[in-house]
Design a protein around this motif. Structure first.
Motif, PDB file in Angstrom:
ATOM      1  N   GLY A 108       0.818  -1.139  -0.010  1.00 34.58           N
ATOM      2  CA  GLY A 108       0.186   0.083  -0.024  1.00 34.58           C
ATOM      3  C   GLY A 108       1.038   1.225   0.147  1.00 34.58           C
ATOM      4  O   GLY A 108       2.080   1.145   0.193  1.00 34.58           O
ATOM      5  N   CYS A 109       0.358   2.413  -0.011  1.00 36.39           N
ATOM      6  CA  CYS A 109       1.033   3.736  -0.217  1.00 36.39           C
ATOM      7  C   CYS A 109       0.007   4.706   0.339  1.00 36.39           C
ATOM      8  O   CYS A 109      -1.432   4.498   0.415  1.00 36.39           O
ATOM      9  CB  CYS A 109       1.617   3.984  -1.473  1.00 36.39           C
TER      10      CYS A 109
ATOM     11  N   HIS B 162      -4.557   7.930  -7.288  1.00 39.14           N
ATOM     12  CA  HIS B 162      -5.898   8.192  -7.302  1.00 39.14           C
ATOM     13  C   HIS B 162      -6.693   7.067  -7.013  1.00 39.14           C
ATOM     14  O   HIS B 162      -6.489   6.185  -7.586  1.00 39.14           O
ATOM     15  CB  HIS B 162      -6.251   8.801  -8.556  1.00 39.14           C
ATOM     16  N   LYS B 163      -7.752   7.204  -6.256  1.00 40.58           N
ATOM     17  CA  LYS B 163      -8.682   6.035  -6.045  1.00 40.58           C
ATOM     18  C   LYS B 163      -9.467   6.107  -7.335  1.00 40.58           C
ATOM     19  O   LYS B 163      -9.848   6.857  -7.944  1.00 40.58           O
ATOM     20  CB  LYS B 163      -9.758   6.518  -4.937  1.00 40.58           C
ATOM     21  N   GLY B 164      -9.557   4.899  -8.216  1.00 41.54           N
ATOM     22  CA  GLY B 164     -10.291   4.507  -9.182  1.00 41.54           C
ATOM     23  C   GLY B 164      -9.538   4.904 -10.465  1.00 41.54           C
ATOM     24  O   GLY B 164      -8.418   5.488 -10.375  1.00 41.54           O
ATOM     25  N   ARG B 165     -10.316   5.062 -11.640  1.00 44.40           N
ATOM     26  CA  ARG B 165      -9.574   5.326 -13.075  1.00 44.40           C
ATOM     27  C   ARG B 165     -10.947   6.221 -13.521  1.00 44.40           C
ATOM     28  O   ARG B 165     -12.062   5.876 -13.726  1.00 44.40           O
ATOM     29  CB  ARG B 165      -9.254   4.285 -13.701  1.00 44.40           C
ATOM     30  N   PRO B 166     -10.547   7.523 -13.822  1.00 47.42           N
ATOM     31  CA  PRO B 166     -11.784   8.376 -14.365  1.00 47.42           C
ATOM     32  C   PRO B 166     -12.245   7.844 -15.605  1.00 47.42           C
ATOM     33  O   PRO B 166     -11.467   7.246 -16.683  1.00 47.42           O
ATOM     34  CB  PRO B 166     -11.182   9.807 -14.454  1.00 47.42           C
ATOM     35  N   PHE B 167     -13.295   8.260 -16.095  1.00 49.50           N
ATOM     36  CA  PHE B 167     -14.229   8.439 -17.429  1.00 49.50           C
ATOM     37  C   PHE B 167     -14.266   6.681 -17.943  1.00 49.50           C
ATOM     38  O   PHE B 167     -14.364   6.563 -18.983  1.00 49.50           O
ATOM     39  CB  PHE B 167     -13.229   9.055 -18.396  1.00 49.50           C
ATOM     40  N   GLY B 168     -14.372   5.934 -16.780  1.00 49.71           N
ATOM     41  CA  GLY B 168     -14.555   4.490 -17.229  1.00 49.71           C
ATOM     42  C   GLY B 168     -13.284   3.894 -17.832  1.00 49.71           C
ATOM     43  O   GLY B 168     -13.352   2.783 -18.610  1.00 49.71           O
TER      44      GLY B 168
ATOM     45  N   SER C  64       4.283   6.846  -7.165  1.00 52.50           N
ATOM     46  CA  SER C  64       3.762   5.181  -6.913  1.00 52.50           C
ATOM     47  C   SER C  64       4.063   4.380  -8.075  1.00 52.50           C
ATOM     48  O   SER C  64       4.074   4.856  -9.282  1.00 52.50           O
ATOM     49  CB  SER C  64       2.274   5.285  -6.303  1.00 52.50           C
ATOM     50  N   ALA C  65       3.744   3.086  -7.925  1.00 49.46           N
ATOM     51  CA  ALA C  65       3.560   2.055  -9.009  1.00 49.46           C
ATOM     52  C   ALA C  65       2.834   1.114  -8.512  1.00 49.46           C
ATOM     53  O   ALA C  65       2.641   1.053  -7.127  1.00 49.46           O
ATOM     54  CB  ALA C  65       4.799   1.758  -9.499  1.00 49.46           C
ATOM     55  N   HIS C  66       2.004   0.453  -9.317  1.00 50.59           N
ATOM     56  CA  HIS C  66       1.127  -0.708  -8.734  1.00 50.59           C
ATOM     57  C   HIS C  66       1.974  -1.747  -8.178  1.00 50.59           C
ATOM     58  O   HIS C  66       1.570  -2.172  -7.027  1.00 50.59           O
ATOM     59  CB  HIS C  66       0.382  -1.336  -9.702  1.00 50.59           C
TER      60      HIS C  66
ATOM     61  N   ASP D   6      -3.910  -0.756  -6.003  1.00 50.24           N
ATOM     62  CA  ASP D   6      -4.780  -1.737  -6.627  1.00 50.24           C
ATOM     63  C   ASP D   6      -4.718  -1.310  -7.874  1.00 50.24           C
ATOM     64  O   ASP D   6      -4.562  -0.313  -8.319  1.00 50.24           O
ATOM     65  CB  ASP D   6      -6.152  -1.480  -5.872  1.00 50.24           C
ATOM     66  N   GLU D   7      -4.940  -2.679  -8.621  1.00 54.40           N
ATOM     67  CA  GLU D   7      -4.860  -2.278 -10.130  1.00 54.40           C
ATOM     68  C   GLU D   7      -6.313  -1.617 -10.539  1.00 54.40           C
ATOM     69  O   GLU D   7      -6.184  -0.858 -11.540  1.00 54.40           O
ATOM     70  CB  GLU D   7      -4.890  -3.801 -10.872  1.00 54.40           C
TER      71      GLU D   7
END
Ligand SMILES: [Zn+2]
Length: 285
Positions: free
Chosen positions: A6-7, A13-19, A49-51, A65-66
């Motif tokens: 974790g970080c 950013h939580k999530g990924r925008p615009f689907g 960060s990196a995943h 998280d991916e």
């Protein structure tokens, strides 16, 4: 076997925008030790960060998280990657894997095979074809970096992906595959209410995150259907003080001396002059 680390919230950013969803894997090198890389991602002031990170002994640590957006490849400089989406931060549709070592190091077999196994799992999870268009070097996005160094060939990784994990060509190309964005090239429709996604985090300030376009509306602003001008139909009114992640900007109708408009992924527009970032070229530098 991956260990979750974790970080801090400020480093992703939580999530990924615009689907948007993962469509490619970006391969990095830490240019230092596993511990040094981890300390950067654990430091809330770095906005980096990196995943994942893979040690030279093949140990795998996960930081983001991916489904979430890591800050690993947000700066675009003379890109050579054919699948780059113009005006969209690459962080929004990629997964980043860091690797312990220096740019001229030969990668140990344990590191190569651990990375290849992880890449195979990511490909299977997201329907990402495992080829050199979808598994890329960081410098294909940011040519001013040597990352991931001079030794690694992407083929060195791809040839080690366990065959049981590699999605078949038929699966990767099928419209019914798990990734509608990658499979069809068309984005699914969204309701106008969700056309611009409000987020609750602040705009990251670090250099690694400087191309994420996060804006705040200074007053109520109309979202216009399909065109950057005041003739276009209003599809939503975005309240003042909304924090938005926008996908790109365009030149449109000049309003009060400002012709910049922000677009969402559906191609609807809001005038940049109504936000705290009236000149998006500054943010994209
Ligand atoms: Zn890198």
């Amino acid at each position: 076997m991956t260990t979750w680390i974790g970080c801090p919230d400020s480093n992703f950013h939580k999530g990924r925008p615009f689907g948007l969803r993962p469509e490619a894997v970006v391969v990095h090198i830490i240019d230092g030790s596993f511990v040094a890389g981890e300390s950067v991602f654990r430091d809330p002031t770095t906005h980096k960060s990196a995943h994942y990170a893979i040690s030279r002994s093949g140990e795998s640590h996960q930081f983001v998280d991916e489904k979430d957006t890591a800050f690993h490849a947000g700066i675009v400089v003379n890109p050579t990657w054919a699948l780059l989406k113009p005006g969209v931060n690459p962080n929004f549709y990629t997964i980043g894997i860091e690797h312990e070592g220096r740019p001229d190091d030969v990668w140990p077999e344990a590191q190569l095979s651990a990375s290849a196994t992880l890449i195979g799992q990511i490909g299977a999870r997201w329907g990402i074809p495992l080829d050199d268009s979808h598994v890329i070097r960081h410098r294909q996005i940011r040519a001013s970096k040597t990352c991931p160094g001079n030794w690694l060939q992407i083929s060195e990784l791809l040839q080690r992906v366990p065959t049981t994990l590699a999605p078949s060509a038929a699966t990767a190309a099928s419209p019914s595959a798990a990734s509608p964005v990658a499979a069809s090239g068309a984005l699914p429709p969204a309701s106008p209410v969700n056309a611009v996604s409000p987020i609750t985090t602040q705009a990251p300030a670090g250099p690694g995150a400087s191309t994420i376009i996060v804006v705040r509306t200074l007053k109520n602003v109309n979202l216009r259907l399909g065109a950057p001008n005041k003739e276009a139909q209003i599809v939503a009114v975005i309240p003042a003080q909304s924090v938005l992640v926008v996908s790109r900007f365009d030149i449109g109708e000049r309003v009060d001396g400002n012709a910049y408009w922000y677009a969402d992924r559906n191609g609807n527009y809001l005038w940049a002059g109504a936000t705290d970032a009236p000149d998006p070229t500054v943010l994209a530098a």
